[in-house]
Write an enzyme that holds these catalytic residues in place. Structure first.
Site, short mmCIF file in Angstrom:
data_model
loop_
_atom_site.label_atom_id
_atom_site.label_comp_id
_atom_site.label_asym_id
_atom_site.label_seq_id
_atom_site.Cartn_x
_atom_site.Cartn_y
_atom_site.Cartn_z
N SER A 1 -16.12 -5.73 7.21
CA SER A 1 -16.26 -4.79 6.03
C SER A 1 -15.67 -5.43 4.49
O SER A 1 -14.82 -5.49 4.05
CB SER A 1 -15.20 -3.77 6.27
N CYS B 1 -3.40 3.57 2.87
CA CYS B 1 -3.97 2.43 3.36
C CYS B 1 -5.03 2.57 4.32
O CYS B 1 -5.25 3.96 4.51
CB CYS B 1 -2.96 1.43 3.75
N ASP B 2 -5.76 1.63 4.69
CA ASP B 2 -7.09 1.66 5.71
C ASP B 2 -6.77 2.60 6.64
O ASP B 2 -7.82 3.73 6.95
CB ASP B 2 -7.17 0.41 6.12
N LYS B 3 -5.68 2.64 7.24
CA LYS B 3 -5.52 3.96 8.68
C LYS B 3 -4.96 4.82 8.41
O LYS B 3 -4.99 6.02 9.15
CB LYS B 3 -5.06 2.89 10.02
N CYS C 1 -5.65 -2.14 -1.69
CA CYS C 1 -6.41 -2.78 -2.07
C CYS C 1 -7.25 -2.29 -3.22
O CYS C 1 -7.90 -1.29 -2.82
CB CYS C 1 -6.94 -3.64 -1.09
N CYS D 1 0.79 -1.12 0.05
CA CYS D 1 0.04 0.05 -0.22
C CYS D 1 0.97 1.27 -0.05
O CYS D 1 0.75 2.19 -0.74
CB CYS D 1 -0.95 -0.03 1.24
#
Length: 570
Positions: free
Chosen positions: A483, A135-137, A207, A62
């Protein structure tokens, strides 16, 4: 080299006003000496000092490429007359840590990212900030920091990964998790699992589906903290370096215009954020992070507000994991700009919110170009689903709310016996051993913000169930997070969580749980008296961590309906 005394050196108008506290005047000679040791000159120090907060890491794809982007960002800052100073922060890969104790660090890292960027920026009196995340966080963490700092700033997303390919079909990381489930039940052999593993992630980037990273990158553009169109560009597209250069050049203009996050992140822009997530079948984590933005900004914004917005917003983007396409396809179809234009046409967004471009959202959307024949973004008269993909549930099992993502092909109602697991590992082992049957309700508890700590995401469990063909027939409930790993009802973010005495902690094996997504209800079929009696004998388990960062977060964490932030001290 400047010949003026430091006290009298001409400033770059007001663009360097903040940094003068750090580097201007004879009493700041020691600070300048330190900065000259890294190659800066008097001329460099007279310019606006711009922080480049980079979430680069070699751990996972990522953020792996962000050094290339930061080099271009810094080039753009220099071209525009600023002096860039880059620093790094942390990143935890959800995809790598998923299914292990390491995943507990993921949400906690969001707080640490925000804290570290805030600390370095406050300490060094930067005139502006560009945060690079991917990325996600890291995306919500950087935005939270920018909200706190409230100085001219923007966030640039590193971009989506390209889709992998197997047997001439696109695949992604979730395809690997589902293949694990198929392998465990003997539907595929090891060679096929290995082939999918080897082809799913072909290079750098986050992703590819409308999972958390791409949902939050889109939200970054919608709320205006990211320049419209820049986050869309995939990680390895040559244009990504160009937009990084442009982002660097923009920052000086933001300082000149005093374009601060409080002008961008408002009640209206947060409503726009949730509408866009709902319209794309985006990650339920968008709920958690948007609530966190609201808490950081001091804006009154609740799960009930989110429920109302999603109910009136149709799904018009056919995105994985519930749909067909990935973020690269959305970009090629016309991108977030086209999505925004279409939603504005339907009255689903406020068009008068501001963006870092200095324009309104409606002005940005006006230049959208639709690729002829694209089928990713549907017309308003042909929605995928008439109501949005984010559904908020309430009931005696979730008094403060829970969240489920629905695209329309999932069952709307489920009633079945509870299968109780106090850790994700226990639930996964039960799935592996074929102990879960059609109709069951898999309950994974003590995985909330405090209990985990850190709200692990249960993709390993959900994808394994899909691999076993149970995706539509088993319901999953957790005070952690779900999720996008299955096709059925998976309900996460239950508040209050088990660890602080939430009703999910009172459940027993075999209790009948009923969810009616259409009615927005989630209940255990027990009377109030029984729940009161169970509560009298309930005791919380011992915490997993007694010291260190995990214990610190568990002590400070708010509940999911408050974004699980760690800085609510009232």
């Amino acid at each position: 080299m400047s010949t003026a005394a430091p006290d009298q050196a001409a400033s770059n108008t007001a663009l360097n006003a903040r940094s003068r506290t750090l580097v201007a005047g004879t009493d700041r000679a020691a600070a300048r000496a330190m900065l000259k040791a890294i190659g800066l000159t008097d001329e460099d120090l007279e310019k606006p000092l711009i922080a480049v907060a980079n979430t680069w890491t070699e751990v996972g794809p990522c953020n792996f490429h962000l050094r290339r982007l930061s080099a271009k960002v810094k080039e753009g800052i220099k071209r525009a007359g600023g002096t860039p100073l880059e620093f790094n922060t942390v990143s935890i890969s959800d995809g790598i840590t998923m299914g292990t104790e390491g995943m507990k660090a993921s949400l906690i890292s969001r707080e640490l990212i925000a804290d570290s960027i805030e600390l370095v920026t406050r300490a060094n009196y930067f005139d502006g900030v560009i945060a690079i995340s991917s990325c996600d966080k890291t995306i919500p963490g950087t935005i939270m920091a920018l909200i706190r700092l409230n100085i001219p700033s923007l966030m640039l997303y590193g971009g989506t990964i390209a889709p992998g390919s197997y047997q001439e079909k696109p695949i992604d990381l979730v395809s690997v998790y589902e293949a694990i489930g198929k392998y465990q039940v003997g539907d595929i052999g090891f060679d096929e699992l290995k082939a999918i593993e080897d082809r799913a992630c072909p290079g750098p980037g986050a992703c590819g589906g409308q999972y958390t990273a791409n949902t939050m990158a889109m939200i970054g553009e919608i709320i205006g903290i990211s320049p419209m169109g820049m986050n869309d560009v995939p990680a390895e597209d040559p244009e990504k370096l160009d937009v990084a250069l442009q982002a660097g050049e923009m920052l000086l203009k933001l300082i000149e215009a005093d374009m601060t996050p409080d002008k961008l992140i408002t009640r209206k822009s947060l409503e726009n954020a949730i509408a866009s997530a709902a319209a794309t079948g985006g990650s339920t984590n968008s709920v958690l992070h948007t609530l966190a933005f609201a808490r950081e900004a001091g804006i009154d914004f609740t799960l009930e507000d989110i429920r109302k917005i999603s109910l009136k917003t149709p799904i018009i983007a056919d995105m994985r994991p519930t749909g067909q396409f990935v973020a690269k396809d959305l970009y090629e179809a016309g991108g977030v700009r086209l999505l925004t234009q279409r939603m504005l046409e339907g009255g689903y967004l406020y068009g008068d919110t501001l963006t870092v471009n200095g324009t309104t959202l409606a002005e940005e959307a006006a230049s959208a170009t639709e690729t002829p024949g694209q089928v990713v973004i549907h017309s308003l008269d042909n929605p995928i689903k008439p109501t949005g993909g984010l559904v908020v549930l309430h009931g005696n099992l979730a008094p403060n709310g829970a969240v489920v993502k629905l695209k329309g092909n999932e069952p709307q109602h489920h009633k079945g016996p509870a299968r109780i697991f106090d850790t994700e590992e226990d639930a996964f082992h039960a799935v592996q051993n074929r102990e879960i049957q059609k109709g069951d309700v898999v309950v994974i508890r003590y995985e909330g913000p405090v209990g985990g700590p850190g709200m692990r995401e249960m993709l390993l469990v959900t994808a394994a169930l899909v691999g076993q063909g149970l995706g539509q027939d088993v319901m999953l409930i957790t005070d952690g997070r779900f999720s996008g790993g299955t096709r059925g009802l998976m309900i996460g973010h239950i508040a209050p969580e088990a660890m602080i005495g939430g009703p999910i902690g009172l459940l027993q094996e075999g209790d009948i749980i009923e969810v009616d997504a259409e009615a927005g209800t989630i209940n255990v079929l027990l009377d109030d008296e029984e729940l009161v009696n169970r509560r009298k004998s309930w005791q919380p388990p011992k915490p997993h961590f007694k010291s260190g960062v995990m214990a610190k977060y568990a002590k400070l964490a708010a509940q999911a309906d408050d974004g699980a932030v760690s800085n609510l001290f009232t």
